[in-house]
Design a protein around this motif. Sequence first.
Motif, PDB file in Angstrom:
ATOM      1  N   ALA A   1      -0.670  18.071   8.497  1.00 30.34           N
ATOM      2  CA  ALA A   1      -1.546  17.119   7.798  1.00 30.34           C
ATOM      3  C   ALA A   1      -0.739  15.975   7.187  1.00 30.34           C
ATOM      4  CB  ALA A   1      -2.345  17.849   6.715  1.00 30.34           C
ATOM      5  N   GLN A   2       0.419  16.281   6.579  1.00 37.14           N
ATOM      6  CA  GLN A   2       1.250  15.224   5.999  1.00 37.14           C
ATOM      7  C   GLN A   2       1.811  14.305   7.082  1.00 37.14           C
ATOM      8  OE1 GLN A   2       1.233  18.324   5.207  1.00 37.14           O
ATOM      9  NE2 GLN A   2       1.143  18.560   2.981  1.00 37.14           N
ATOM     10  N   ILE A   3       2.185  14.869   8.224  1.00 39.35           N
ATOM     11  CA  ILE A   3       2.721  14.049   9.312  1.00 39.35           C
ATOM     12  C   ILE A   3       1.647  13.120   9.866  1.00 39.35           C
ATOM     13  CG2 ILE A   3       3.714  14.160  11.630  1.00 39.35           C
ATOM     14  CD1 ILE A   3       5.057  16.775  10.812  1.00 39.35           C
ATOM     15  N   ALA A   4       0.449  13.666  10.055  1.00 36.60           N
ATOM     16  CA  ALA A   4      -0.647  12.825  10.547  1.00 36.60           C
ATOM     17  C   ALA A   4      -1.003  11.734   9.551  1.00 36.60           C
ATOM     18  CB  ALA A   4      -1.864  13.695  10.842  1.00 36.60           C
ATOM     19  N   GLU A   5      -0.965  12.033   8.258  1.00 37.03           N
ATOM     20  CA  GLU A   5      -1.265  11.021   7.245  1.00 37.03           C
ATOM     21  C   GLU A   5      -0.220   9.914   7.238  1.00 37.03           C
ATOM     22  OE1 GLU A   5      -2.187  10.791   2.424  1.00 37.03           O
ATOM     23  OE2 GLU A   5      -1.608  12.691   3.385  1.00 37.03           O
ATOM     24  N   LEU A   6       1.057  10.279   7.433  1.00 35.01           N
ATOM     25  CA  LEU A   6       2.104   9.253   7.488  1.00 35.01           C
ATOM     26  C   LEU A   6       1.905   8.330   8.689  1.00 35.01           C
ATOM     27  CD1 LEU A   6       5.290  11.301   6.514  1.00 35.01           C
ATOM     28  CD2 LEU A   6       4.226   9.473   5.199  1.00 35.01           C
ATOM     29  N   HIS A   7       1.562   8.887   9.841  1.00 32.65           N
ATOM     30  CA  HIS A   7       1.336   8.056  11.019  1.00 32.65           C
ATOM     31  C   HIS A   7       0.109   7.160  10.845  1.00 32.65           C
ATOM     32  CE1 HIS A   7       4.479   9.426  13.697  1.00 32.65           C
ATOM     33  NE2 HIS A   7       4.184  10.697  13.434  1.00 32.65           N
ATOM     34  N   ASP A   8      -0.923   7.666  10.203  1.00 27.53           N
ATOM     35  CA  ASP A   8      -2.143   6.866  10.030  1.00 27.53           C
ATOM     36  C   ASP A   8      -1.945   5.719   9.055  1.00 27.53           C
ATOM     37  OD1 ASP A   8      -3.404   8.541  11.805  1.00 27.53           O
ATOM     38  OD2 ASP A   8      -4.301   9.804  10.249  1.00 27.53           O
ATOM     39  N   GLN A   9      -1.182   5.954   7.991  1.00 29.25           N
ATOM     40  CA  GLN A   9      -1.018   4.934   6.955  1.00 29.25           C
ATOM     41  C   GLN A   9       0.207   4.050   7.163  1.00 29.25           C
ATOM     42  OE1 GLN A   9      -1.077   6.799   3.112  1.00 29.25           O
ATOM     43  NE2 GLN A   9      -3.138   7.666   3.385  1.00 29.25           N
ATOM     44  N   ALA A  10       1.031   4.359   8.183  1.00 31.02           N
ATOM     45  CA  ALA A  10       2.239   3.550   8.384  1.00 31.02           C
ATOM     46  C   ALA A  10       1.889   2.133   8.812  1.00 31.02           C
ATOM     47  CB  ALA A  10       3.139   4.214   9.428  1.00 31.02           C
TER      48      ALA A  10
END
Length: 401
Positions: free
Chosen positions: A201-210
Amino acid sequence: MSVPVRIPADVDREDRVLGSLTARQLLILAVTGIVLYGTFTMTRGLVPLALFLVVAVPIGVIATFLALGQRDGISMDRLALAALRQRMSPQHRVTAPEGIRSAPEWLVDRATIGSQGSAKQPGAAVSPAALRLPAEAVTDTGVIDLGKDGVAAVAVCSTINFGLRTPAEQESLVASFGRYLHSLTAPVQVLIRAERLDLSAQIAELHDQAGGLPHPALEQAAREHAAYLDQLGRATELLRRQVLLVLREPVLATGPTDGLGGASPLAGLAARRRTAKHADKVDDTSRRAAEARLARRLGEAVELLSPTGITVTPLDAGQATAVLAAACNPDSLIPANAGLAASDEVITTVPDEGWDETAFGPSALIAQDQPPVAENDWSDGFDDAAEEPDDYDTAARRFRR
């Protein structure tokens, strides 16, 4: 003035009776020795000494191994008893508080598959056992109903770095924690759980907000950090630690305790007999009184541990259910969460998070390399196939287009 007494770190260590042997170890070795000596005395005129030693030496070695051996801090005799109890207990259990009904005769006569997939003779008994769990239910306030054993509450505790504190601060923390221990009038469990950590979940959030960051360097740093977390999760097994404070309160009032705050053996035995005798007389009033005492004890824990910097947060119904589910099935691929439905709850809505819309419906049956199919084509094709069974191939070809 009271004199402080230093408590040993291993408070659960059994008392040593003879040398380094505990009463349990001494009993196992003494009984084995008496039995072997008595057998030798009765059979020495009939059995040669060499033949007797061939039988007695393995028995003595096994008894010594069970008495003195340990694994993970548990003696081997207790592990052997637990393995025997698990082996003799039913292998299939189902949730049936009302009891297990016997299978119909026509089903029993035709059952040919065993519990491990092996062949079974027709006519063998096919009936699971009722699943008996310590926790019967979780109330809306987060209190765990233990049935006749009382009620319990779970709270999560924050941690502090004790090693980086000065000696004076360490003494102050120990004194504050000691005040809480001196205030206890009922059993308390401090449980430290280690469970797998999922960073997806944290990895997906980083990719989405990058992509929405104001500077390209920040976007690159976010993506690099996501790649680092992904590599870290693949290289090793990540664990997270959780500290839980479990408070338990009996429904029926127990007897008086001794000066150390714990019940004496005779008082504990009398309390258990009294609880078993009046177990059927537990009503809602007694249970609500136990929940009130539990809430008061939980409030005292929050107040007395706050000077040490430890934050005690009681768990609500969903969080307590998730903790129980994770404790019962720690290796589950689906982590338990606070939105887990209860066993008697009817699911009528779609979850807000974690719902994969592509897992069901038309998109789940379409291959990756085929174009998407409109919803009307999906419904019309199957409606036509249902109305005209002979034209099923035509409907299938229309669906593939």
